[in-house]
Write a protein that holds these residues in place. Structure first.
Motif, PDB file in Angstrom:
ATOM      1  N   ASP A   1      11.157   1.361 -20.099  1.00 32.19           N
ATOM      2  CA  ASP A   1      12.779   1.420 -18.909  1.00 32.19           C
ATOM      3  C   ASP A   1      11.785   1.608 -16.741  1.00 32.19           C
ATOM      4  O   ASP A   1      11.044   2.426 -17.071  1.00 32.19           O
ATOM      5  CB  ASP A   1      13.235   2.735 -18.593  1.00 32.19           C
ATOM      6  CG  ASP A   1      14.607   2.105 -17.483  1.00 32.19           C
ATOM      7  OD1 ASP A   1      14.771   0.988 -16.457  1.00 32.19           O
ATOM      8  OD2 ASP A   1      15.071   3.202 -17.771  1.00 32.19           O
ATOM      9  N   ARG A   2      11.121   0.125 -16.730  1.00 29.38           N
ATOM     10  CA  ARG A   2       9.732   0.730 -15.413  1.00 29.38           C
ATOM     11  C   ARG A   2      10.382   1.235 -14.818  1.00 29.38           C
ATOM     12  O   ARG A   2      11.370   0.469 -14.270  1.00 29.38           O
ATOM     13  CB  ARG A   2       9.295  -1.355 -16.141  1.00 29.38           C
ATOM     14  CG  ARG A   2       8.011  -0.094 -14.793  1.00 29.38           C
ATOM     15  CD  ARG A   2       6.684  -1.084 -15.159  1.00 29.38           C
ATOM     16  NE  ARG A   2       6.142  -1.166 -13.782  1.00 29.38           N
ATOM     17  CZ  ARG A   2       5.282  -1.552 -13.549  1.00 29.38           C
ATOM     18  NH1 ARG A   2       4.717  -2.701 -14.158  1.00 29.38           N
ATOM     19  NH2 ARG A   2       3.979  -1.611 -12.646  1.00 29.38           N
ATOM     20  N   ARG A   3       9.699   2.164 -13.718  1.00 26.97           N
ATOM     21  CA  ARG A   3       9.883   2.973 -12.877  1.00 26.97           C
ATOM     22  C   ARG A   3       8.574   2.446 -11.725  1.00 26.97           C
ATOM     23  O   ARG A   3       7.837   2.138 -12.224  1.00 26.97           O
ATOM     24  CB  ARG A   3       9.514   4.644 -12.450  1.00 26.97           C
ATOM     25  CG  ARG A   3      11.308   5.322 -12.971  1.00 26.97           C
ATOM     26  CD  ARG A   3      11.052   4.911 -14.409  1.00 26.97           C
ATOM     27  NE  ARG A   3      12.057   5.887 -14.948  1.00 26.97           N
ATOM     28  CZ  ARG A   3      12.119   6.146 -16.116  1.00 26.97           C
ATOM     29  NH1 ARG A   3      12.171   5.727 -16.960  1.00 26.97           N
ATOM     30  NH2 ARG A   3      13.413   7.024 -16.674  1.00 26.97           N
ATOM     31  N   PHE A   4       9.305   1.555 -11.091  1.00 29.80           N
ATOM     32  CA  PHE A   4       8.224   1.406  -9.521  1.00 29.80           C
ATOM     33  C   PHE A   4       8.366   1.075  -8.546  1.00 29.80           C
ATOM     34  O   PHE A   4       9.690   1.720  -8.118  1.00 29.80           O
ATOM     35  CB  PHE A   4       8.255  -0.654 -10.115  1.00 29.80           C
ATOM     36  CG  PHE A   4       9.255  -1.297  -9.796  1.00 29.80           C
ATOM     37  CD1 PHE A   4       9.990  -1.175 -10.500  1.00 29.80           C
ATOM     38  CD2 PHE A   4       9.612  -1.694  -8.446  1.00 29.80           C
ATOM     39  CE1 PHE A   4      11.840  -1.777 -10.525  1.00 29.80           C
ATOM     40  CE2 PHE A   4      10.613  -2.624  -8.707  1.00 29.80           C
ATOM     41  CZ  PHE A   4      11.790  -2.739  -9.239  1.00 29.80           C
ATOM     42  N   MET A   5       7.352   1.110  -7.571  1.00 28.63           N
ATOM     43  CA  MET A   5       7.060   1.509  -6.384  1.00 28.63           C
ATOM     44  C   MET A   5       7.941   0.282  -5.309  1.00 28.63           C
ATOM     45  O   MET A   5       7.554  -0.185  -5.546  1.00 28.63           O
ATOM     46  CB  MET A   5       6.514   1.824  -5.311  1.00 28.63           C
ATOM     47  CG  MET A   5       6.129   2.491  -4.610  1.00 28.63           C
ATOM     48  SD  MET A   5       6.772   4.003  -4.938  1.00 28.63           S
ATOM     49  CE  MET A   5       5.175   5.070  -4.808  1.00 28.63           C
ATOM     50  N   CYS A   6       8.900   0.332  -4.107  1.00 25.91           N
ATOM     51  CA  CYS A   6       8.903  -1.113  -3.307  1.00 25.91           C
ATOM     52  C   CYS A   6       8.627  -0.590  -1.814  1.00 25.91           C
ATOM     53  O   CYS A   6       8.681   1.019  -1.286  1.00 25.91           O
ATOM     54  CB  CYS A   6      10.549  -1.017  -3.233  1.00 25.91           C
ATOM     55  SG  CYS A   6      10.843  -2.215  -4.584  1.00 25.91           S
ATOM     56  N   GLN A   7       8.143  -1.434  -1.301  1.00 26.27           N
ATOM     57  CA  GLN A   7       8.048  -1.014   0.485  1.00 26.27           C
ATOM     58  C   GLN A   7       8.910  -1.473   0.924  1.00 26.27           C
ATOM     59  O   GLN A   7       9.193  -2.928   1.305  1.00 26.27           O
ATOM     60  CB  GLN A   7       6.739  -1.559   0.689  1.00 26.27           C
ATOM     61  CG  GLN A   7       5.527  -0.865   2.125  1.00 26.27           C
ATOM     62  CD  GLN A   7       4.380  -1.043   1.612  1.00 26.27           C
ATOM     63  OE1 GLN A   7       3.507  -1.645   0.865  1.00 26.27           O
ATOM     64  NE2 GLN A   7       3.359  -1.372   3.646  1.00 26.27           N
ATOM     65  N   SER A   8      10.029  -0.861   2.071  1.00 26.24           N
ATOM     66  CA  SER A   8      10.701  -1.762   3.038  1.00 26.24           C
ATOM     67  C   SER A   8      10.386  -3.148   3.957  1.00 26.24           C
ATOM     68  O   SER A   8      10.940  -3.540   3.434  1.00 26.24           O
ATOM     69  CB  SER A   8      11.523  -0.534   4.178  1.00 26.24           C
ATOM     70  OG  SER A   8      11.647   0.469   3.517  1.00 26.24           O
TER      71      SER A   8
ATOM     72  N   ASP B   1       1.071  -0.797   0.335  1.00 25.92           N
ATOM     73  CA  ASP B   1       0.362  -0.030  -0.197  1.00 25.92           C
ATOM     74  C   ASP B   1       0.829   1.573   0.155  1.00 25.92           C
ATOM     75  O   ASP B   1       1.803   0.959   0.785  1.00 25.92           O
ATOM     76  CB  ASP B   1      -0.861  -0.217   1.419  1.00 25.92           C
ATOM     77  CG  ASP B   1      -0.312   0.000   2.702  1.00 25.92           C
ATOM     78  OD1 ASP B   1       0.777  -1.039   2.379  1.00 25.92           O
ATOM     79  OD2 ASP B   1      -0.640   0.280   3.965  1.00 25.92           O
ATOM     80  N   ALA B   2       0.916   2.061  -0.966  1.00 23.85           N
ATOM     81  CA  ALA B   2       1.190   3.346  -0.428  1.00 23.85           C
ATOM     82  C   ALA B   2       1.193   4.296   0.247  1.00 23.85           C
ATOM     83  O   ALA B   2       0.340   4.238   1.190  1.00 23.85           O
ATOM     84  CB  ALA B   2       1.059   3.936  -2.262  1.00 23.85           C
TER      85      ALA B   2
ATOM     86  N   PHE C   1      10.505 -10.098 -14.266  1.00 31.34           N
ATOM     87  CA  PHE C   1      11.236  -8.346 -14.421  1.00 31.34           C
ATOM     88  C   PHE C   1      11.242  -7.796 -15.622  1.00 31.34           C
ATOM     89  O   PHE C   1      11.811  -8.719 -16.461  1.00 31.34           O
ATOM     90  CB  PHE C   1      12.984  -8.851 -13.439  1.00 31.34           C
ATOM     91  CG  PHE C   1      13.281  -7.267 -13.164  1.00 31.34           C
ATOM     92  CD1 PHE C   1      12.843  -6.963 -11.997  1.00 31.34           C
ATOM     93  CD2 PHE C   1      14.467  -6.645 -13.650  1.00 31.34           C
ATOM     94  CE1 PHE C   1      13.635  -5.962 -11.815  1.00 31.34           C
ATOM     95  CE2 PHE C   1      14.960  -5.931 -13.268  1.00 31.34           C
ATOM     96  CZ  PHE C   1      14.579  -5.108 -12.603  1.00 31.34           C
ATOM     97  N   PRO C   2      11.097  -6.324 -15.628  1.00 29.78           N
ATOM     98  CA  PRO C   2      10.347  -6.045 -16.730  1.00 29.78           C
ATOM     99  C   PRO C   2      12.268  -5.486 -17.303  1.00 29.78           C
ATOM    100  O   PRO C   2      12.254  -4.189 -16.887  1.00 29.78           O
ATOM    101  CB  PRO C   2      10.304  -4.893 -16.112  1.00 29.78           C
ATOM    102  CG  PRO C   2      10.263  -4.581 -14.883  1.00 29.78           C
ATOM    103  CD  PRO C   2      10.311  -5.336 -14.631  1.00 29.78           C
ATOM    104  N   ARG C   3      12.941  -6.156 -17.273  1.00 28.24           N
ATOM    105  CA  ARG C   3      14.472  -5.647 -17.918  1.00 28.24           C
ATOM    106  C   ARG C   3      14.772  -5.143 -19.333  1.00 28.24           C
ATOM    107  O   ARG C   3      14.198  -5.427 -20.381  1.00 28.24           O
ATOM    108  CB  ARG C   3      15.999  -7.301 -17.857  1.00 28.24           C
ATOM    109  CG  ARG C   3      17.044  -6.575 -18.360  1.00 28.24           C
ATOM    110  CD  ARG C   3      17.454  -7.788 -18.135  1.00 28.24           C
ATOM    111  NE  ARG C   3      17.600  -8.392 -17.166  1.00 28.24           N
ATOM    112  CZ  ARG C   3      17.114  -9.535 -17.021  1.00 28.24           C
ATOM    113  NH1 ARG C   3      16.208 -10.412 -17.716  1.00 28.24           N
ATOM    114  NH2 ARG C   3      16.953 -10.385 -15.237  1.00 28.24           N
TER     115      ARG C   3
END
Lengths: 397, 397
Positions: B101-108, B35-36, B91-93
């Motif tokens: 060139d995909r940007r994506f979010m991660c949650q620690s 969740d953002a 993985f969108p290599r």
């Protein structure tokens, strides 16, 4: 020297000493991405203010994940520098429930680039050193103090009025489907209290169930001490301990609070290195370091201001003396001797006339980057090379 | 069976067969976050529309990085299911310059959770299978066709008018500081043309320099074929080959174009599995699968619509038959036998009365999850468990 959460605390004193005793410091960072999608790129004629705002907007969603620091110390007699390069993996692991759970952006091509250059993402996530910005640290400290003060008041008031009616919150009603679970827990605790075991580990259960257990135990077993712990696979479970008397219970509570303070201190982690750099007042050099500084300020100090003047003032308080080797190389008189000024190119230029490389030897225990091993794009190595180039340019000037 | 980019193409045929021959399929996904920050959480009384919009807004910046697929095939005679569980790292290599060139979010906390449960992030980034959404695939195909048609026109026009004046762009002016570099390259090419080597690899250089080299070679050496390649550390360099005559040059160009088409096909990668599921029309089950479906649609089909009706219509075109085991467990008559419905709890419930577990045996070569090994929170395993629970619930009903 590679530093992860396993070696950070034992190495911290020697890192702080290396900073304090250095002639100058070199830094470098590796990031999870460079430019956000749809963001306007830096243009040659942007004003510094525009450039700052574009970078602030387009890059701070990404994260610095490796911090390279190299402490250089001159040996006047031998006319040589001694270098102590450190390569820190840093990751904002939320190690307690109150710690910030950071969301950050990654760019596929950047991760691909890093892994092709030897970056270890498992190590980053598993062993990266925690950190908190100054802002977060202050907030969490205040929150912990408030919580401990509240607990103190609560146990004081329960001594004054044994039923503690005034200070207690309304109890949670126990749903029917939880009654069997709670009866089972109580039976296990009763058996435990009659036995000799030091502590009793209860099965992992959800947050609501833990609340019910806390409430039931507090009511039924005044001399039982409860603690929530987190297992290896992130499951949360309760640990039951017995207390001899009210004093012992209080002592156990004190120990728990001391542990929570220690956990917060651990969470501050890598930020201690940044604080030591600030305190030392040493010159910090970096190659094309604007992004490194932006990320460092954002992660280890506080949310970035919306204008360049305030940003500069903020940077001054953290890194009082900064110098960019790319800028230096692109400025007369050095400019005339440079074709390209990437770190790689600069390093090559420094090897040939009219430059003569300043001798640098790694300090004992720091032979990682000696004997021609190349680890370009590892933050610790890049910081080391940056410092070597800086020393050679200084000698030339 | 774990599938990475190294094994994907050799296994693809048997994966497609397993899908085609299955009685039903089970799926599961692992994500970089849930969740953002600052997003409104799902509330119990949200309408389905509100729920969809909240998830669409709060979760699609994150990314599905592991796709679990388990194909179950009933053996009517032996009254047993045969299972083929697959665990795909995706993985969108960006494997070519035109790939997104995909940007994506991660949650620690999510990354921390995954690594504690055995997720291998190095494998993900190094060996994850590429994919393209249908949208991206169509766009890239059109772009490649346009480029190849343009090249064809260009070589045709240069045959008609030898100086090719009408079709050629204005040449780039060569800056003074690049003249030495170009002279050096030309000398090396001349030496190469006189020798016997198959090809000549030029030193890695920047994009501007590559353009200059292309332009100079095209002008000076009509029978030389140039190609840009990418090295292991992501550096880009030029490879020079000689052509016997115009026909040979054309053949080399054809080979290059065929290679580019193959690269695009490779980039489609994992999306082929989703297409096969669609084509098979098989029932797809998942546990609490709303997020899995949202991410799958977003990554492998196209950008999500802004309302639930359109989303449902879109899902129907990709997964025509879906069933959520959590929903099934929470619906009468099964509801009465369930206390909790997490996958773990459901699996336990299925082991005891009134349920009797349906026997499931792994197909030959698929013993990964047999003999009681537990790999909960690995997508392939979770898909396998979900399918087993589904089979048991069906038998009960």
């Amino acid at each position: 020297m590679e530093i992860t959460k396993h070696t950070f605390n034992e190495q911290l004193d020697s890192i702080l000493t290396a900073i304090e005793e250095s002639t100058f410091l070199a830094i470098d960072g590796e990031f999870t991405g460079l430019d956000a999608e749809g963001c306007s790129h830096i243009a040659p004629f942007d004003t510094p203010e525009e450039r700052y705002l574009k970078l602030r907007h387009g890059s701070t969603d990404f994260m610095l994940i490796q911090f390279g620091l190299c402490a250089f110390k001159v040996d006047e007699e031998k006319r040589i520098y001694e270098a102590k390069p450190y390569n820190f993996y840093v990751f904002p692991r939320p190690s307690s429930r109150n710690a910030p759970d950071r969301r950050f952006m990654c760019q596929s091509s950047s991760l691909d680039f890093l892994i092709c250059n030897g970056f270890d993402f498992n190590k980053l996530i598993k062993e990266g050193i925690s950190y908190l910005s100054l802002e977060q640290e202050h907030k969490m400290k205040a929150e912990l103090e408030r919580k401990h003060a509240e607990q103190k008041n609560r146990s004081a008031s329960s001594v004054l009025s044994p039923d503690g009616a005034n200070s207690k919150k309304m109890p949670l009603p126990v749903p029917d489907d939880q009654k069997e679970f709670l009866t089972d827990i109580c039976e296990r605790i009763s058996v435990f209290l009659e036995g000799d075991d030091e502590e009793l580990k209860l099965q992992s259960c959800n947050a609501f169930q833990r609340k019910l257990v806390y409430q039931t135990v507090e009511e039924k077993y005044p001399l039982v001490h409860l603690q929530t712990k987190t297992g290896e696979k992130k499951e949360r479970f309760l640990v039951v301990q017995r207390a001899k008397d009210a004093e012992d219970l209080e002592k156990k509570e004190q120990e728990k609070q001391a542990l929570e303070k220690m956990e917060l201190d651990l969470q501050v982690g890598f930020t201690k290195v940044i604080k030591a750099i600030t305190k030392s007042g040493k010159l910090v050099v970096g190659h094309n370091m604007f992004l490194d500084i932006i990320h460092s300020m954002n992660q280890f100090h506080s949310v970035l201001p919306y204008n360049l003047v305030d940003f500069k003032a903020m940077v001054k308080t953290v890194f009082p003396r900064l110098l960019d080797t790319k800028l230096l190389a692109n400025t007369p008189p050095l400019k005339d001797f440079m074709t390209y000024t990437s770190l790689n190119d600069l390093q090559e230029t420094m090897q040939s006339k009219p430059f003569s490389p300043v001798p640098v030897k790694p300090a004992p225990g720091f032979d990682l980057y000696n004997s021609g091993s190349v680890a370009l794009h590892e933050a610790g190595y890049d910081a080391y090379i940056t410092g070597c180039c800086f020393a050679t340019m200084c000698k030339f000037l």
